[in-house]
Every structure is written in structure tokens, then in C-alpha cells.
Design an enzyme around this catalytic site. Sequence first.
Site, PDB file in Angstrom:
ATOM      1  N   ARG A 225      36.968  28.534  39.638  1.00 59.71           N
ATOM      2  CA  ARG A 225      36.761  27.839  41.113  1.00 59.71           C
ATOM      3  C   ARG A 225      35.469  28.553  41.407  1.00 59.71           C
ATOM      4  O   ARG A 225      35.058  29.547  41.430  1.00 59.71           O
ATOM      5  CB  ARG A 225      37.864  28.428  41.777  1.00 59.71           C
ATOM      6  CG  ARG A 225      39.197  27.615  41.588  1.00 59.71           C
ATOM      7  CD  ARG A 225      39.237  26.068  42.173  1.00 59.71           C
ATOM      8  NE  ARG A 225      40.458  25.477  42.121  1.00 59.71           N
ATOM      9  CZ  ARG A 225      40.949  24.748  41.028  1.00 59.71           C
ATOM     10  NH1 ARG A 225      39.978  24.633  39.924  1.00 59.71           N
ATOM     11  NH2 ARG A 225      41.824  24.248  40.913  1.00 59.71           N
ATOM     12  N   HIS A 273      31.950  20.279  35.991  1.00 61.60           N
ATOM     13  CA  HIS A 273      33.500  20.207  36.096  1.00 61.60           C
ATOM     14  C   HIS A 273      34.276  19.578  34.965  1.00 61.60           C
ATOM     15  O   HIS A 273      35.135  18.669  35.329  1.00 61.60           O
ATOM     16  CB  HIS A 273      33.880  19.820  37.578  1.00 61.60           C
ATOM     17  CG  HIS A 273      35.132  20.414  38.059  1.00 61.60           C
ATOM     18  ND1 HIS A 273      35.601  20.727  39.487  1.00 61.60           N
ATOM     19  CD2 HIS A 273      36.442  20.596  37.383  1.00 61.60           C
ATOM     20  CE1 HIS A 273      36.674  21.006  39.616  1.00 61.60           C
ATOM     21  NE2 HIS A 273      37.260  21.185  38.226  1.00 61.60           N
TER      22      HIS A 273
END
Length: 310
Positions: A225, A273
Site C-alpha cells: 500500500r 499497480h
Amino acid sequence: MPVNILFSARPELWPVYQPLLTKGLSEAGLDFNLATELAPDQVDYAAYAPNGGLLDFTPYSRLKAVLSLWAGVETIAGNTTLTAPLARMVDHGLTQGMTEWVVGHVLRYHLGMDRHITAQDGVWIPDAPPLATERRVCVLGLGALGEAAAQALAALGFNVTGWSRSAKDIPGITCLHGDDGLQHALSRAEIVVLLLPDTPATENTLNADTLALLPKGACIINPGRGPLIDDEALLAALNTGHIGHATLDVFRVEPLPADHPYWAHPNVTVTPHIASETRPTTAAQVICENIRRGEAGEPFLHLVDRNLGY
């Protein structure tokens, strides 16, 4: 009476998941009604993605569980209107994808692949890397993804230390926990992999103080994250050479703004991502199994502790 299941996610996912969920629920022997629109007071289960638009769960009075299609639940765990059980997505497709990405980038650092790819200048430098047994890797976060990555690296012979907030016991992995454990884990880590959840307790796990604990030249890999890292502190450590390189797949703002310093930094690799994503085929199996369990009176899989946030 059929089980009413609301599919609440982006519209383009419906034609992907609808046949997979229908097949799985039918094979489970359930009488069900699966739809993208249902009267809120008739919904038994919600197959849910936070970006699907559903934010207020107050009208969903008979909801038995919300079954997340995402591994991360930070955007829903604190929703005070949700009082039904919340299950996060843990599926073997997502885990396998993450493990492959992490192992690939650890090997890239371990073997010095970047140097050999870019040094095509006719200079012959026969300096072989050490064996994996001599390379110290630290995995921060020992949930399903972190444990799988740590075990895969250990199977290749890497000297793997894992750290988590609470105590864990994983065969073949040196498991540490707590503040003292974090300091010890970082002080000896040549490569650090971040796979912690995004919670108030994990924000800026890597900051100026903890980055300073790492050996000079250590490399960082973050597929977990974005908020796990203090960006300014990392850039400062990269600029001084204390941190050798960082491969970052997740960020506080996504897509990463075009003017962000990470893009231009010579010692940062940005990936968009892609470390892993929910695979509909395997994710649908997890959703169907949890619905079967709910109807059979069995415990749900992968329930979120709302106090911890994961």
C-alpha cells in the site's frame, strides 16, 4: 426461498462475474437470485467492490455478510453503516500473482540484473552475485500474501525474516513482531518487501527513523500500500545513497501524478499497480464458498477484524 445476492461493483465487471458466480452457486446447490439491483431490505449477501457506488448500508436490514472483491478493505472497514460481517478477498490467483511479482523483483536486485542490462559498454566485469543463502530479505507483513511470498523466497534459499504486528509462526521463516522486532528485522535487511495492510497503525512504517536502520545500499520493494512509506523520507534516503533503489507499485495517489519525483529518480522503478489483482475466476470461487458457508451455518472465511482494520 432463494438467497438474494447483490453484485455491487463497476458495471463492466458484471458480465465477467455473472456466469462465474452463477456456475459456482449452482454447483453449491443453492437456490439463489443474483442481480445488480435488488430492494435493499431483501439482500442477503453483497459481492462488493468499494468503487461500485454502494456506501450507505443502513437500508440493508437483513444483510448476512458483505464479501469484498478486493484484498484491501481500508476504504470500507471504517464504514459505520456496515454492521454485518465483512470478509476480505483472499484467493489463490491473487496470491500466486503477488508471489511471482515479489520473487521476480527480489531476484532482480539479488542478481544485479539492472547493472548488467544497462552496462553494455564493452567492459567485462566478472563479479558473480552471492548465493541466495547469503542474501538477507525481510518481508514486512505476514498475512496470506506476505506468508506466501516469504515461503517462496525461503524455498529459493534466501535468508528470510518476516515481521508482523502480532506474533506469527511460519516454518522456515524467522518471525519477529512488535517495535523491537521491527528494528531488528530492518537492521539486517538487504532487501525489504512491504506487504502490510493500510491502517492507521501501519502508515509510514518506513519513515526517516526506520529507513535509517537499514544497511547502506538496501533495496525496497513495495507492492502493498502506498501509505506504508513516507515518500519524502524515502526520496531523501535515496538521494544520500543510504537506500540503493526502490521498486514501487502502489502510491498514495493513483495514477501517480506525472510530475511526481519518483518518475524521474534514477534509483526508483515505478510500476502501475500491477503486482497482483483479483482474478475473477478464482475470486468468484471464494465468494461462492462464503455464501455456501453462510447458508450452512458455518464460519465465514477471511473475516475482517473491524478494530484492526484488516
